[in-house]
Design a protein around this motif. Sequence first.
Motif, mmCIF file in Angstrom:
data_model
loop_
_atom_site.group_PDB
_atom_site.id
_atom_site.type_symbol
_atom_site.label_atom_id
_atom_site.label_comp_id
_atom_site.label_asym_id
_atom_site.label_seq_id
_atom_site.Cartn_x
_atom_site.Cartn_y
_atom_site.Cartn_z
ATOM 1 N N PHE A 64 0.735 -1.088 -0.008
ATOM 2 C CA PHE A 64 -0.051 0.003 -0.161
ATOM 3 C C PHE A 64 0.877 1.339 -0.188
ATOM 4 C CE2 PHE A 64 -3.707 -2.084 2.335
ATOM 5 C CZ PHE A 64 -4.040 -2.802 0.983
ATOM 6 N N GLU A 65 0.234 2.342 -0.556
ATOM 7 C CA GLU A 65 1.055 3.587 -1.007
ATOM 8 C C GLU A 65 1.307 4.443 0.564
ATOM 9 O OE1 GLU A 65 -2.409 6.517 -2.055
ATOM 10 O OE2 GLU A 65 -1.923 4.812 -3.564
ATOM 11 N N SER A 66 0.627 4.104 1.598
ATOM 12 C CA SER A 66 0.467 5.079 2.611
ATOM 13 C C SER A 66 -0.034 4.381 3.821
ATOM 14 C CB SER A 66 0.265 6.475 2.525
ATOM 15 O OG SER A 66 -1.153 6.432 2.457
ATOM 16 N N LEU A 67 0.227 4.950 4.896
ATOM 17 C CA LEU A 67 -0.414 4.264 6.000
ATOM 18 C C LEU A 67 -1.906 4.897 6.314
ATOM 19 C CD1 LEU A 67 -0.370 3.098 9.230
ATOM 20 C CD2 LEU A 67 0.285 5.278 9.839
ATOM 21 N N GLU A 68 -2.139 6.148 5.539
ATOM 22 C CA GLU A 68 -3.376 6.568 5.378
ATOM 23 C C GLU A 68 -4.123 5.885 4.474
ATOM 24 O OE1 GLU A 68 -0.959 9.583 7.023
ATOM 25 O OE2 GLU A 68 -0.856 8.230 5.067
ATOM 26 N N TYR A 69 -3.673 4.989 3.548
ATOM 27 C CA TYR A 69 -4.307 4.194 2.738
ATOM 28 C C TYR A 69 -4.589 2.750 3.307
ATOM 29 C CZ TYR A 69 -5.362 1.640 -1.799
ATOM 30 O OH TYR A 69 -6.000 0.876 -2.894
ATOM 31 N N ALA A 70 -3.681 2.408 4.110
ATOM 32 C CA ALA A 70 -3.896 1.149 4.986
ATOM 33 C C ALA A 70 -4.915 1.174 5.806
ATOM 34 C CB ALA A 70 -2.377 0.888 5.534
ATOM 35 N N GLU A 71 -4.965 2.474 6.629
ATOM 36 C CA GLU A 71 -5.862 2.586 7.573
ATOM 37 C C GLU A 71 -7.454 2.488 6.934
ATOM 38 O OE1 GLU A 71 -7.175 5.671 11.265
ATOM 39 O OE2 GLU A 71 -5.387 5.807 10.364
ATOM 40 N N SER B 282 8.829 0.538 -2.995
ATOM 41 C CA SER B 282 9.226 0.704 -1.682
ATOM 42 C C SER B 282 8.092 -0.208 -0.824
ATOM 43 C CB SER B 282 8.742 2.030 -1.166
ATOM 44 O OG SER B 282 7.574 2.469 -1.489
ATOM 45 N N LYS B 283 8.105 -0.564 0.495
ATOM 46 C CA LYS B 283 7.392 -1.404 1.172
ATOM 47 C C LYS B 283 6.787 -0.551 2.257
ATOM 48 C CE LYS B 283 8.072 -5.379 -0.635
ATOM 49 N NZ LYS B 283 8.341 -6.692 -0.236
ATOM 50 N N LEU B 284 5.438 -0.619 2.835
ATOM 51 C CA LEU B 284 5.009 -0.116 3.968
ATOM 52 C C LEU B 284 5.043 -0.869 5.103
ATOM 53 C CD1 LEU B 284 3.178 2.178 4.846
ATOM 54 C CD2 LEU B 284 1.160 0.816 4.364
ATOM 55 N N PHE B 285 5.603 -0.113 6.188
ATOM 56 C CA PHE B 285 5.762 -0.804 7.525
ATOM 57 C C PHE B 285 4.910 0.087 8.522
ATOM 58 C CE2 PHE B 285 9.883 -1.067 5.373
ATOM 59 C CZ PHE B 285 10.341 -2.564 5.702
ATOM 60 N N ILE B 286 4.349 -0.978 9.461
ATOM 61 C CA ILE B 286 3.273 -0.617 10.055
ATOM 62 C C ILE B 286 3.434 -1.085 11.845
ATOM 63 C CG2 ILE B 286 0.647 -0.595 10.571
ATOM 64 C CD1 ILE B 286 0.371 -1.102 7.817
#
Length: 242
Positions: free
Chosen positions: A146-153, A200-204
């Motif tokens: 996913f492109e961003s934490l906001e997208y993931a949320e 890039s990879k998204l880290f949460i």
Amino acid sequence: MNTWKTIWNKKKEDISALEILGLNDFEAFSVLKKMDGFDVGVENAEEYYKHFYDLFDRMFSNIKNIMADREIKSVFEVGCGSGVNLYMFKKRLPDIRLGGIDYSESFVNFTKQINPGGEFCCDEAINISVLPKFDVVLSDSVFQYFESLEYAEAVLTNMISKCDGVIYLGEIHDKERKVELLDYRRKTIEDYDEKYKYLSKLFIDKKQIKAIADRNGKKVIFENCYSKEYLNSKFIYNCYIY
């Protein structure tokens, strides 16, 4: 630039749905898992795919335990890919209702063939409809793209709204281990930063997942599943939200 989307849309199946249906449980799982990109740096293929096969059975068992007071009658997957997880659910629960979404048209078409009668669509994860609801809503090794934490949320919030039972997230890249993972990849992949410049990879952080669950009145269980056959497993976690 979503280069990951370009890569996944170029993925083509090299086996027919009819051939998949003729394989035994483990063979079908291994082939479908490979189609989903799990074929990099494999030294012992049988043990490598057995790790994921056992992991699916563990996930299946954990979901059944969490939903001990009711039957699992429906499963929806965000980023369903080749359809491997849904196919395995169907093998264990033949009468189950299936659904899924993926932004790769070729994957969606293939998934429909091995999971006939399911409710599938080709679209972005963020566009999942909260209706109809499903008992289990899962996403496996997808949030990292996913492109961003906001997208993931936003995706996770929709998954929670769509779910009547348990949400499962597999292979979330742990933000606490980001530096360690990047160091490892730079040591093992030549010109890593150049090769993955646009990948890039998204880290949460686990706290971020828990905060989303809390806001929606849900509990969360985190799970680490390290295996020497899958080195990435040192840097990821899974979770159940219910």
